[in-house]
Motif scaffolding. Sequence first.
Motif, PDB file in Angstrom:
ATOM      1  N   LEU A   1      35.894  72.817   2.990  1.00 11.15           N
ATOM      2  CA  LEU A   1      36.646  71.695   2.458  1.00 11.15           C
ATOM      3  C   LEU A   1      35.877  70.384   2.658  1.00 11.15           C
ATOM      4  CD1 LEU A   1      39.458  70.683   1.369  1.00 11.15           C
ATOM      5  CD2 LEU A   1      40.113  70.401   3.770  1.00 11.15           C
ATOM      6  N   PHE A   2      35.837  69.559   1.617  1.00 10.01           N
ATOM      7  CA  PHE A   2      35.192  68.237   1.547  1.00 10.01           C
ATOM      8  C   PHE A   2      33.716  68.317   1.184  1.00 10.01           C
ATOM      9  CE2 PHE A   2      38.317  66.931   5.086  1.00 10.01           C
ATOM     10  CZ  PHE A   2      39.320  66.717   4.167  1.00 10.01           C
ATOM     11  N   PHE A   3      33.026  69.421   1.464  1.00  5.66           N
ATOM     12  CA  PHE A   3      31.581  69.494   1.246  1.00  5.66           C
ATOM     13  C   PHE A   3      31.267  69.863  -0.203  1.00  5.66           C
ATOM     14  CE2 PHE A   3      31.923  69.727   5.760  1.00  5.66           C
ATOM     15  CZ  PHE A   3      30.743  69.184   6.268  1.00  5.66           C
ATOM     16  N   ASN A   4      30.413  69.030  -0.837  1.00  2.73           N
ATOM     17  CA  ASN A   4      29.940  69.310  -2.190  1.00  2.73           C
ATOM     18  C   ASN A   4      28.593  70.007  -2.183  1.00  2.73           C
ATOM     19  OD1 ASN A   4      32.136  67.931  -3.582  1.00  2.73           O
ATOM     20  ND2 ASN A   4      31.227  66.047  -2.790  1.00  2.73           N
ATOM     21  N   ASP A   5      27.869  69.848  -1.094  1.00  3.57           N
ATOM     22  CA  ASP A   5      26.549  70.460  -0.943  1.00  3.57           C
ATOM     23  C   ASP A   5      26.250  70.508   0.545  1.00  3.57           C
ATOM     24  OD1 ASP A   5      24.120  71.581  -1.501  1.00  3.57           O
ATOM     25  OD2 ASP A   5      23.271  69.837  -2.522  1.00  3.57           O
ATOM     26  N   LEU A   6      25.242  71.250   0.922  1.00  3.83           N
ATOM     27  CA  LEU A   6      24.896  71.382   2.338  1.00  3.83           C
ATOM     28  C   LEU A   6      23.386  71.469   2.471  1.00  3.83           C
ATOM     29  CD1 LEU A   6      26.678  71.469   4.843  1.00  3.83           C
ATOM     30  CD2 LEU A   6      26.494  73.953   4.829  1.00  3.83           C
ATOM     31  N   MET A   7      22.831  70.602   3.310  1.00  5.27           N
ATOM     32  CA  MET A   7      21.380  70.528   3.474  1.00  5.27           C
ATOM     33  C   MET A   7      21.048  70.448   4.964  1.00  5.27           C
ATOM     34  SD  MET A   7      18.813  67.595   1.934  1.00  5.27           S
ATOM     35  CE  MET A   7      19.177  68.124   0.249  1.00  5.27           C
ATOM     36  N   PRO A   8      20.092  71.249   5.438  1.00  2.86           N
ATOM     37  CA  PRO A   8      19.691  71.160   6.850  1.00  2.86           C
ATOM     38  C   PRO A   8      18.975  69.838   7.131  1.00  2.86           C
ATOM     39  CG  PRO A   8      18.279  72.690   5.661  1.00  2.86           C
ATOM     40  CD  PRO A   8      19.383  72.327   4.722  1.00  2.86           C
ATOM     41  N   LEU A   9      19.344  69.199   8.220  1.00  2.00           N
ATOM     42  CA  LEU A   9      18.734  67.935   8.606  1.00  2.00           C
ATOM     43  C   LEU A   9      17.408  68.206   9.291  1.00  2.00           C
ATOM     44  CD1 LEU A   9      19.265  64.810   8.798  1.00  2.00           C
ATOM     45  CD2 LEU A   9      20.160  65.270  11.102  1.00  2.00           C
ATOM     46  N   ASN A  10      16.345  67.505   8.866  1.00  2.00           N
ATOM     47  CA  ASN A  10      15.044  67.692   9.515  1.00  2.00           C
ATOM     48  C   ASN A  10      14.232  66.406   9.458  1.00  2.00           C
ATOM     49  OD1 ASN A  10      12.888  67.883   7.153  1.00  2.00           O
ATOM     50  ND2 ASN A  10      14.685  69.057   6.479  1.00  2.00           N
ATOM     51  N   SER A  11      13.332  66.253  10.402  1.00  2.00           N
ATOM     52  CA  SER A  11      12.570  65.017  10.559  1.00  2.00           C
ATOM     53  C   SER A  11      11.530  64.816   9.460  1.00  2.00           C
ATOM     54  CB  SER A  11      11.877  64.996  11.925  1.00  2.00           C
ATOM     55  OG  SER A  11      11.008  66.107  12.058  1.00  2.00           O
ATOM     56  N   ARG A  12      11.162  65.875   8.785  1.00  2.00           N
ATOM     57  CA  ARG A  12      10.161  65.747   7.720  1.00  2.00           C
ATOM     58  C   ARG A  12      10.762  65.114   6.471  1.00  2.00           C
ATOM     59  NH1 ARG A  12       8.626  71.247   5.308  1.00  2.00           N
ATOM     60  NH2 ARG A  12      10.695  70.849   4.415  1.00  2.00           N
ATOM     61  N   ASP A  13      11.869  65.664   6.004  1.00  2.00           N
ATOM     62  CA  ASP A  13      12.476  65.187   4.766  1.00  2.00           C
ATOM     63  C   ASP A  13      13.396  63.993   4.961  1.00  2.00           C
ATOM     64  OD1 ASP A  13      11.258  67.302   3.315  1.00  2.00           O
ATOM     65  OD2 ASP A  13      12.883  68.658   3.912  1.00  2.00           O
TER      66      ASP A  13
ATOM     67  N   TYR B   1      32.722  65.226   9.346  1.00  2.00           N
ATOM     68  CA  TYR B   1      32.112  65.087   8.024  1.00  2.00           C
ATOM     69  C   TYR B   1      31.291  63.810   7.953  1.00  2.00           C
ATOM     70  CZ  TYR B   1      31.556  64.795   2.983  1.00  2.00           C
ATOM     71  OH  TYR B   1      31.001  64.714   1.733  1.00  2.00           O
ATOM     72  N   PRO B   2      30.076  63.839   7.370  1.00  2.00           N
ATOM     73  CA  PRO B   2      29.505  64.862   6.501  1.00  2.00           C
ATOM     74  C   PRO B   2      28.583  65.870   7.206  1.00  2.00           C
ATOM     75  CG  PRO B   2      28.177  62.901   6.356  1.00  2.00           C
ATOM     76  CD  PRO B   2      29.288  62.590   7.330  1.00  2.00           C
ATOM     77  N   PHE B   3      28.735  66.024   8.525  1.00  5.23           N
ATOM     78  CA  PHE B   3      27.867  66.939   9.260  1.00  5.23           C
ATOM     79  C   PHE B   3      28.615  68.212   9.637  1.00  5.23           C
ATOM     80  CE2 PHE B   3      26.239  62.661  10.051  1.00  5.23           C
ATOM     81  CZ  PHE B   3      24.887  62.819   9.791  1.00  5.23           C
ATOM     82  N   MET B   4      27.879  69.277   9.863  1.00  5.77           N
ATOM     83  CA  MET B   4      28.441  70.509  10.387  1.00  5.77           C
ATOM     84  C   MET B   4      27.304  71.425  10.814  1.00  5.77           C
ATOM     85  SD  MET B   4      29.621  72.815   7.084  1.00  5.77           S
ATOM     86  CE  MET B   4      29.956  74.219   8.156  1.00  5.77           C
ATOM     87  N   LEU B   5      27.608  72.384  11.650  1.00 11.41           N
ATOM     88  CA  LEU B   5      26.653  73.419  12.017  1.00 11.41           C
ATOM     89  C   LEU B   5      26.843  74.602  11.077  1.00 11.41           C
ATOM     90  CD1 LEU B   5      26.862  73.362  15.927  1.00 11.41           C
ATOM     91  CD2 LEU B   5      25.061  72.419  14.479  1.00 11.41           C
TER      92      LEU B   5
ATOM     93  N   CYS C   1      23.525  70.534   9.707  1.00 10.10           N
ATOM     94  CA  CYS C   1      23.411  70.268   8.276  1.00 10.10           C
ATOM     95  C   CYS C   1      24.307  69.095   7.897  1.00 10.10           C
ATOM     96  CB  CYS C   1      23.808  71.512   7.476  1.00 10.10           C
ATOM     97  SG  CYS C   1      22.795  72.972   7.807  1.00 10.10           S
ATOM     98  N   PHE C   2      24.107  68.595   6.679  1.00  9.44           N
ATOM     99  CA  PHE C   2      24.932  67.483   6.204  1.00  9.44           C
ATOM    100  C   PHE C   2      25.124  67.607   4.697  1.00  9.44           C
ATOM    101  CE2 PHE C   2      20.660  66.082   5.441  1.00  9.44           C
ATOM    102  CZ  PHE C   2      20.716  65.219   4.354  1.00  9.44           C
ATOM    103  N   ASP C   3      26.108  66.887   4.202  1.00 12.52           N
ATOM    104  CA  ASP C   3      26.382  66.847   2.769  1.00 12.52           C
ATOM    105  C   ASP C   3      25.576  65.697   2.166  1.00 12.52           C
ATOM    106  OD1 ASP C   3      27.342  66.651   0.200  1.00 12.52           O
ATOM    107  OD2 ASP C   3      29.462  66.746   0.757  1.00 12.52           O
TER     108      ASP C   3
END
Length: 262
Positions: free
Chosen positions: A12-24, A104-108, A121-123
């Motif tokens: 619920l609430f998430f439209n997309d999910l992307m892993p958080l990383n220092s490179r990107d 939100y917008p973070f989650m494991l 990850c984050f949306d």
Amino acid sequence: MASAPQQPQLPLFFNDLMPLNSRDHANYKSRTLETAPWLAKAHAIPLTVDEFVQAQRNFPIVFSTGENPLPLALMGLNEGFNTFVDKDGKVSDPVYIPAYIRRYPFMLAKLQQDTDQLSLCFDPTSDAVGEFDEGRPLFENGESSEATKQILEFCQNFEAAAQRTQAFLQQIKEADLLMDGEVTIQTDGDDKPFVYRGFGMINQEKLQALSDEKVAEFNKSGLMMLIHAHMFSLDNMRTIFSRQIQQGWKPAPLATDGAANA
């Protein structure tokens, strides 16, 4: 009224999910927003057992239907109506905000299904995370910033609370305490009442019929306190209903076979 939030792939609430990383995301920041448009029409919010005592002061706590029920805080009784958030998504009254909303917008999440490892990850569609001039940096010198560490800790605590919630649900299911719920609200000047169904609640008769040993076990583990918080919270059904009326909710023709579904 309180079916589990339906998302075929994403929570619920998430439209997309992307892993958080220092490179990107080296230059990404997290910022606080005063409005949450994505919350404006959400009436049933997942809740953990850690929040029952606080949440029961403001919301009815019910259970979703189906084989895998989960606790829900009802911020409205009808789908698409959140009585604590205005049309722009701004919280209108002082109220407890469930942790599911606050994370939100973070989650494991698992990046691979064949592993138990969870990644932060984050949306990416959220306006709360991005390359902004303002906000708290998520990385500093290629390392996780203090803000990211705090976000990670919050998400980890949420996951731990979710595990405790599953253990609670397993116990009440094994004791066969859940039943289909129904609440009838009669308004002045109307011949027929509003009847809300489609949610689960504790069966008081079965609760009272528990053995002394089981009651002692539930009291010792703290489970009985959680059950009572749920039961006390149901008095808020009429409060939320009144809030809807005050905020201009116009009911459909009254019927005794159910006035709302979620």
